[in-house]
Design a protein around this motif. Structure first.
Motif, PDB file in Angstrom:
ATOM      1  N   GLY B  29       0.820  -1.210   0.000  1.00  0.00           N
ATOM      2  CA  GLY B  29       0.000   0.000   0.000  1.00  0.00           C
ATOM      3  C   GLY B  29       0.852   1.257   0.000  1.00  0.00           C
ATOM      4  O   GLY B  29       0.563   2.230  -0.704  1.00  0.00           O
ATOM      5  N   LEU B  30       1.916   1.236   0.791  1.00  0.00           N
ATOM      6  CA  LEU B  30       2.828   2.378   0.840  1.00  0.00           C
ATOM      7  C   LEU B  30       3.515   2.571  -0.510  1.00  0.00           C
ATOM      8  O   LEU B  30       3.653   3.700  -0.995  1.00  0.00           O
ATOM      9  N   LEU B  31       3.941   1.473  -1.117  1.00  0.00           N
ATOM     10  CA  LEU B  31       4.612   1.577  -2.412  1.00  0.00           C
ATOM     11  C   LEU B  31       3.638   2.123  -3.471  1.00  0.00           C
ATOM     12  O   LEU B  31       4.025   2.932  -4.324  1.00  0.00           O
ATOM     13  N   ALA B  32       2.391   1.681  -3.389  1.00  0.00           N
ATOM     14  CA  ALA B  32       1.398   2.201  -4.335  1.00  0.00           C
ATOM     15  C   ALA B  32       1.225   3.713  -4.151  1.00  0.00           C
ATOM     16  O   ALA B  32       1.109   4.456  -5.132  1.00  0.00           O
ATOM     17  N   TYR B 111      10.604   1.273  -3.908  1.00  0.00           N
ATOM     18  CA  TYR B 111      10.782   0.370  -2.771  1.00  0.00           C
ATOM     19  C   TYR B 111       9.848   0.809  -1.651  1.00  0.00           C
ATOM     20  O   TYR B 111       9.699   2.013  -1.402  1.00  0.00           O
ATOM     21  N   GLY B 112       9.255  -0.155  -0.986  1.00  0.00           N
ATOM     22  CA  GLY B 112       8.433   0.179   0.177  1.00  0.00           C
ATOM     23  C   GLY B 112       8.456  -0.938   1.195  1.00  0.00           C
ATOM     24  O   GLY B 112       8.531  -2.125   0.840  1.00  0.00           O
ATOM     25  N   GLY B 223       9.283   4.941  -1.478  1.00  0.00           N
ATOM     26  CA  GLY B 223       9.650   5.979  -2.436  1.00  0.00           C
ATOM     27  C   GLY B 223       9.622   5.390  -3.832  1.00  0.00           C
ATOM     28  O   GLY B 223       9.693   4.162  -4.000  1.00  0.00           O
ATOM     29  N   ALA B 224       9.507   6.257  -4.832  1.00  0.00           N
ATOM     30  CA  ALA B 224       9.469   5.776  -6.212  1.00  0.00           C
ATOM     31  C   ALA B 224       9.952   6.867  -7.155  1.00  0.00           C
ATOM     32  O   ALA B 224       9.904   8.056  -6.817  1.00  0.00           O
ATOM     33  N   MET B 344      15.894   4.347  -0.816  1.00  0.00           N
ATOM     34  CA  MET B 344      14.990   4.884  -1.854  1.00  0.00           C
ATOM     35  C   MET B 344      14.774   6.376  -1.679  1.00  0.00           C
ATOM     36  O   MET B 344      14.714   7.124  -2.664  1.00  0.00           O
ATOM     37  N   LEU B 345      14.677   6.819  -0.434  1.00  0.00           N
ATOM     38  CA  LEU B 345      14.449   8.256  -0.222  1.00  0.00           C
ATOM     39  C   LEU B 345      15.705   9.072  -0.503  1.00  0.00           C
ATOM     40  O   LEU B 345      15.623  10.279  -0.742  1.00  0.00           O
ATOM     41  N   GLN B 346      16.866   8.426  -0.478  1.00  0.00           N
ATOM     42  CA  GLN B 346      18.095   9.139  -0.853  1.00  0.00           C
ATOM     43  C   GLN B 346      18.098   9.413  -2.356  1.00  0.00           C
ATOM     44  O   GLN B 346      18.612  10.437  -2.801  1.00  0.00           O
TER      45      GLN B 346
END
Lengths: 152, 390
Positions: B29-32, B111-112, B223-224, B344-346
């Motif tokens: 859900g977070l990745l979505a 990635y989540g 993050g994506a 991912m957030l980097q």
């Protein structure tokens, strides 16, 4: 700040009421069984290929020359500390009584490096390069662990 | 080194999910949330996306199939990546290679993971408390000796670095303190309270030489990014950020072999990325460095060539990593303070810095070149990414 926990580390173990978890006995594989059999007999044996290369951890062939032939050869059981850490918090209740305890990477005289726990030395007395020798500790379930202590 | 791909592809959109404690969602859900935000950011629509390269909690089998189903996307190219914290940059590299090979044209990478919820949501979770699925853990030569957790594995290297180069606990602290100061400027960061040296040194002992503040903070989050060709990027909503260089190296022979505990795979991965980019370390305006633990930042500063081997501690302590310093690093707060989302957030932060559209107090002035690093599998695997304002 109390909500912050140690990243890839784990949260603080709850204290008190929970029964201790069972000791995390090793799960030998077809490759490693002879290692554990030798420890039970009080010997530190590692694989050595037909071309003389020692190896650890146990593997089906020699990573240097890909030879499958070889034997389990007894080491002198002596080496030096390459790196070490001291556990200050409980990750597993079976180790709670040992805290603070020191886990080390020991390079054997034969070359391979083993991860092990140090005994007979306080956490503040350990130094990189320190000479150590194997000592065997039965932990139940027919398992004997190769631990290391300061060399005589 | 292949320089033909230099600046041929671009990141055209970024997104992130809610971050911190998000018990009402799941890793998928977070990745979505993050992936849809990235597509929106790019000014694209669902039907424009034809590739997914991603990773989630490592116990979700065929992860890309699950997220593709949730998002309603059939893919010309998709796969999940299994390289630990090196996976997220590797996802972008794979997307570039797939687009270049003509397999697809617009790729979503992300990635989540619900790391906070996994380790805190119940008493059972608190007890189990490992983010590595049990069947993937080593069955021997680790737990029976009392060796548990990634902190200890990395602390072995930190101790060796200290003994070999004289690196001090205070120098490690300067990394944590600098990144916390950056987090205090980032409204989305999980830990934003200022951190001083006395508080750092008094942090709850974990595994020497690490205390609490040497370790990244587990959060729920994702993050994506959207990757496509630089040519297509020209017609999109956002200023594109060009992919100027990338590299990989994996020390598969193990963490304790040779000098890998103090000289990481970043050295060879980074050298390849700089060669592809045609840049030197001194030309980097901001670095987003994989900060699972403070000491790993110190080692990577050396391995990337921002300072000499063994000088990472003094370099960090000089204030170089702070906004306004010589190499502003982890400007969103990093995994030590913003929250650990496996690098991912980097990547997202590197893109935002290179776009130059952050709030003034967060923006590295005039940032054109951003370096992002990722490592995983207990720092055996490494990926490097060099971004350029488009």
């Amino acid at each position: 700040m109390t909500e912050a926990t140690a990243g890839s580390a784990t949260p603080r173990a709850p204290s008190g009421t929970k029964p201790p978890r069972p000791f995390p006995f090793p799960k030998p594989t077809r490759d490693s069984q002879p290692f554990w059999d030798a420890c039970r007999a009080g010997e530190l044996r590692l694989q050595r290929c037909a071309n003389g290369h020692w190896r650890f951890p146990p593997a089906p062939l020699c990573p240097e020359c890909w030879t499958r032939e070889g034997t389990w050869e007894r080491t002198r059981g002596r080496g030096r500390v390459i790196a070490y850490v001291t556990f200050r918090r409980v990750y597993h209740s079976a180790f709670a009584p040992l805290i603070p305890y020191t886990v080390a990477v020991v390079e054997l005289e034969e070359g391979p490096r083993l991860t092990t726990r140090l005994v007979g030395v306080g956490p503040d007395e350990v130094k990189g390069g320190m000479p150590v020798e194997v000592t065997f500790e039965p932990v139940g379930n027919d398992v004997t662990l190769p631990l290391f202590k300061p060399a005589k | 080194m292949n320089t033909e791909l230099r600046n041929k592809y671009a990141i055209v959109g970024v997104g992130q999910s809610r971050l911190g404690k998000v018990p009402d969602s799941t890793a998928l859900g977070l990745l979505a949330e993050a992936m849809t935000a990235a597509v929106d950011d790019a000014g694209l629509r669902r039907g424009d996306v034809d590739a997914i390269v991603c990773r989630g909690p490592d116990d979700i089998y065929a992860h890309h199939q699950r997220i593709g189903e949730i998002l309603g996307i059939d893919a010309e190219f998709s796969t999940s990546v299994d390289n630990g914290g090196a996976s997220q940059i590797l996802s972008i590299i794979l997307a570039v290679l797939a687009i270049d090979a003509g397999l697809c044209s617009v790729a979503l990478c992300g990635y989540g993971r619900d790391s906070w919820s996994r380790t805190h949501r119940s008493e059972e979770a608190r007890q189990r408390a490992s983010l590595v699925p049990e069947e993937q853990q080593h069955g021997e030569f680790e737990h029976e000796f009392g060796l548990f957790g990634a902190a200890a594995t990395h602390a072995l290297g930190a101790r060796r670095h200290m003994e070999r180069y004289g690196t001090t606990k205070e120098q490690l602290g300067s990394v944590a303190i600098a990144f916390r100061e950056h987090a205090s400027r980032n409204p989305d960061a999980y830990l934003r309270e200022p951190l001083g040296m006395a508080e750092y040194l008094a942090g709850r002992p974990i595994v020497d030489p690490f205390g609490l503040f040497d370790c990244s903070v587990p959060v729920d989050g994702a993050g994506a990014v959207v990757v496509t060709s630089a040519e297509r990027a020209r017609d999109l909503r956002r200023r594109p950020v060009l992919i100027r260089g990338f590299g990989t190296f994996n020390n598969l022979r193990g963490w304790t072999a040779g000098e890998r505990m103090v000289e990481t795979a970043a050295k060879r991965s980074g050298a390849k990325a700089f060669a592809m980019a045609g840049l030197a370390p001194a030309e980097v305006d901001t670095a987003q460095i994989y900060d699972c633990f403070t000491s790993m930042v110190v080692a990577q500063l050396e391995d990337y060539g921002f300072c000499a081997k063994g000088e990472g501690g003094p370099f960090a302590a000089s204030g170089a990593l702070r906004l306004g310093g010589a190499l502003p690093a982890n400007t969103s707060g990093g995994q030590l303070s913003e929250g650990h989302v496996e690098g991912m957030l980097q990547i997202v932060e590197g893109v935002r810095q290179a776009r130059g559209d952050l709030a003034k107090e967060r923006q590295v002035e005039g940032a054109e070149i951003a370096l992002v690093s990722g490592h995983g599998g207990n720092t055996v695997c490494h990926s490097s990414l060099i971004l350029q304002r488009g």
